[in-house]
Write an enzyme that holds these catalytic residues in place. Structure first.
Site: not given
Length: 189
Positions: A47-51
């Site tokens: 999951l990317d940093e903003k997710s």
């Protein structure tokens, strides 16, 4: 060797990794800060940093490979900018062209639906813009593939950029009422 498996509610702002990879000291938050995981624990997918949301972890590379190789559904709830239309939902469902690795890529057909009720998630650590900047809506997108930032690229391609993205399910494992940063050990995955 007995392997360990975990479910975590990955918070916004954390990377889906345990090792710094040469970045400046303390510049990024890593999963190992949230729990005392056994040596060799790895994230199953990313999951990317903003997710935010459900992330599975394991000490078993075979389990990780099985889940990442496709065929297992992953469901996401996305808060998007604007009141998304049925036409946009249909485009998402049928597959949409996005950029990936410098090339055009058509996503596989998926399940997409407008959520009638606003999901009850914990407040995010970084505030999302408020209603003065226009309406937002929530959609559910379920897919079996997982290209880099795919959901964000898909919603943007149909004119509704993602403001908040939360994975709520991987296969038969659900986020349910886990709290941000909470870790649960799983018997099997």
């Amino acid at each position: 060797m007995t392997h360990k498996h975990f479910a975590i509610y990955k918070p916004y702002g954390y990377l889906s990794q345990f090792v710094n990879n040469g970045q400046k000291q303390n510049s990024k938050k890593l999963l190992g800060e949230l729990y005392d995981f056994p040596l060799g624990t790895m994230a199953i997918g990313r999951l990317d940093e903003k997710s935010e949301g459900l992330l599975l972890l394991t000490t078993d590379g075979k389990t990780s490979n099985h889940i990442c190789s496709g065929g297992i559904e992953k469901e996401y709830y996305a808060q998007v900018d604007g009141n998304i239309t049925i036409d946009a939902i249909n485009q998402l469902s049928q597959g949409i062209e996005i950029g990936f690795d410098g090339r055009k890529y058509k996503t596989a057909p998926c399940k997409a639906a407008i959520l009638k009720n606003i999901p009850d998630f914990p407040e995010r650590s970084r505030k999302i813009r408020d209603d003065r900047h226009g309406p937002t809506s929530w959609v559910s997108i379920t897919l079996k593939e997982g290209k880099f930032r795919q959901i964000r690229k898909m919603t943007s391609a149909v004119g509704y950029p993602t403001l908040r993205l939360i994975r709520v399910r991987i296969g038969d494992i659900y986020l349910n009422n886990m709290q941000v940063g909470e870790v649960k050990e799983l018997i099997d995955i």
